[in-house]
Scaffold this motif. Structure first.
Motif, short mmCIF file in Angstrom:
data_model
loop_
_atom_site.label_atom_id
_atom_site.label_comp_id
_atom_site.label_asym_id
_atom_site.label_seq_id
_atom_site.Cartn_x
_atom_site.Cartn_y
_atom_site.Cartn_z
N ALA A 54 6.15 3.37 -14.82
CA ALA A 54 6.97 2.07 -14.59
C ALA A 54 7.10 1.56 -12.96
O ALA A 54 7.09 0.63 -12.59
CB ALA A 54 8.56 2.52 -14.86
N GLU A 55 7.05 2.72 -12.17
CA GLU A 55 6.87 2.58 -10.74
C GLU A 55 5.34 2.04 -10.46
O GLU A 55 5.51 1.27 -9.37
CB GLU A 55 7.37 3.85 -10.08
CG GLU A 55 8.68 4.56 -9.99
CD GLU A 55 8.75 5.81 -9.41
OE1 GLU A 55 7.79 6.28 -8.96
OE2 GLU A 55 9.68 6.23 -9.31
N ALA A 56 4.49 2.46 -11.16
CA ALA A 56 3.21 1.91 -10.67
C ALA A 56 3.01 0.33 -11.19
O ALA A 56 2.52 -0.28 -10.37
CB ALA A 56 2.20 2.95 -11.40
N GLU A 94 2.58 -0.72 -17.49
CA GLU A 94 2.71 -2.18 -17.55
C GLU A 94 3.23 -2.63 -16.33
O GLU A 94 4.06 -2.24 -15.69
CB GLU A 94 3.57 -2.50 -18.83
CG GLU A 94 3.07 -2.08 -20.23
CD GLU A 94 4.05 -2.33 -21.38
OE1 GLU A 94 3.78 -2.87 -22.43
OE2 GLU A 94 5.40 -2.30 -20.97
N VAL A 95 2.65 -3.76 -15.98
CA VAL A 95 3.08 -4.48 -14.76
C VAL A 95 4.52 -5.27 -15.12
O VAL A 95 4.50 -5.76 -15.92
CB VAL A 95 2.08 -5.29 -14.21
CG1 VAL A 95 2.40 -6.19 -13.01
CG2 VAL A 95 0.58 -4.58 -13.87
N GLU A 96 5.32 -5.04 -14.16
CA GLU A 96 6.64 -5.36 -14.29
C GLU A 96 6.53 -6.86 -14.35
O GLU A 96 7.25 -7.56 -15.20
CB GLU A 96 7.53 -5.11 -13.10
CG GLU A 96 8.84 -5.61 -13.44
CD GLU A 96 9.80 -5.07 -12.08
OE1 GLU A 96 9.77 -5.62 -11.01
OE2 GLU A 96 10.66 -4.28 -12.16
N ARG A 106 1.01 -1.17 -0.08
CA ARG A 106 -0.12 -0.04 0.14
C ARG A 106 0.81 1.03 0.09
O ARG A 106 0.56 2.27 -0.79
CB ARG A 106 -0.92 -0.09 1.15
CG ARG A 106 -1.82 1.08 1.11
CD ARG A 106 -2.67 1.30 2.72
NE ARG A 106 -3.34 2.34 2.60
CZ ARG A 106 -2.93 3.76 3.31
NH1 ARG A 106 -1.75 4.00 3.67
NH2 ARG A 106 -3.77 4.54 3.11
N ALA A 107 1.89 0.99 0.95
CA ALA A 107 2.86 2.35 0.89
C ALA A 107 3.45 2.43 -0.20
O ALA A 107 3.77 3.74 -0.82
CB ALA A 107 3.90 2.31 2.14
N GLU A 108 3.85 1.44 -1.10
CA GLU A 108 4.56 1.75 -2.21
C GLU A 108 3.78 2.19 -3.34
O GLU A 108 4.10 3.19 -4.26
CB GLU A 108 5.03 0.28 -2.70
CG GLU A 108 5.91 0.38 -3.99
CD GLU A 108 6.43 -1.15 -4.28
OE1 GLU A 108 7.19 -1.10 -5.23
OE2 GLU A 108 5.93 -2.09 -3.71
N THR A 109 2.54 1.71 -3.27
CA THR A 109 1.40 2.31 -4.20
C THR A 109 1.15 3.77 -4.14
O THR A 109 1.08 4.56 -5.15
CB THR A 109 0.09 1.29 -4.10
OG1 THR A 109 0.29 0.16 -4.63
CG2 THR A 109 -0.74 1.90 -5.04
N GLY A 119 2.11 -4.97 -9.29
CA GLY A 119 2.55 -6.24 -9.07
C GLY A 119 2.59 -6.66 -7.41
O GLY A 119 2.06 -7.67 -7.30
N HIS A 120 3.27 -5.94 -6.95
CA HIS A 120 3.47 -6.32 -5.43
C HIS A 120 2.12 -6.16 -4.72
O HIS A 120 1.63 -7.00 -3.88
CB HIS A 120 4.39 -5.18 -4.82
CG HIS A 120 5.70 -5.48 -5.18
ND1 HIS A 120 6.35 -4.31 -5.40
CD2 HIS A 120 6.53 -6.37 -5.89
CE1 HIS A 120 7.77 -4.67 -5.58
NE2 HIS A 120 7.72 -5.75 -6.23
#
Length: 189
Positions: free
Chosen positions: A89-91, A174-176, A79-82, A96-97
């Motif tokens: 790219a970060e999104a 795009e999801v990594e 959640r914090a990463e989102t 994915g996480h």
């Protein structure tokens, strides 16, 4: 005496045609850029909405499965990463996480029948499903806008001047790790 007028008119007509073409192309590039910016904003709104629902969901599941600390920490971290993403790219990495963390959380929830019957949990579950659908729709809209903008920048003769006018290609959302979200979190019990 009027022989010079024809070449001048031809040159003026060509300059006018080129000017109109540049004006129209510039305006369409501006419109596409704004559309892509708007679409990115829509994605961030939906990601924020989902992030706002996550603590409620975690608290609800925690009440039934307090010993699943690692799962809750992963969801909180995702959640914090989102919430901190700034680029597609970060999104994609964060998405994915988040999908992996939600899968784990819903897997824990499956082990608790009383949780699955909880009205609060069912409402949160439905809200997350709705938000996931909106994220996917926003993502498709964004990627469609990026496709149009990038195509417009790359085609000839636009590619000769678009970058000089400050237009750059945008990256797709795009999801990594595509395998991480190939199956959405299971939220129907």
């Amino acid at each position: 005496m009027w022989e010079w007028l024809i070449p001048v008119l031809i040159v003026v007509a060509l300059v006018a045609i080129v000017g109109i073409y540049l004006w129209a192309t510039y305006n369409s590039l501006v419109q596409l850029k704004i559309r892509v910016d708007e679409a990115w904003s829509d994605i961030t709104v939906q990601l924020k909405r989902r992030a706002d629902l996550i603590p409620q969901l975690v608290d609800t599941v925690k009440g039934y499965a307090a010993h699943e600390r690692g799962v809750f920490e992963n969801v909180t971290k995702a959640r914090a990463e989102t919430m901190s993403v700034e680029t597609p790219a970060e999104a994609g990495v964060a998405e994915g996480h988040m999908q992996q963390a939600l899968k784990s959380l819903f897997a824990v929830a499956e082990a608790y029948p009383q949780l699955q019957a909880s009205q609060n949990f069912l409402q949160l579950q439905q809200s997350i499903v709705d938000t996931e659908d909106k994220i996917q729709a926003s993502r498709r809209f964004y990627n469609g806008g990026v496709r149009e903008l990038n195509t417009k920048i790359r085609v000839f003769p636009n590619n000769l001047f678009a970058r000089n006018l400050g237009f750059t290609e945008r990256e797709f959302f795009e999801v990594e790790d595509g395998a991480a979200i190939s199956e959405p979190p299971r939220v129907q019990f």
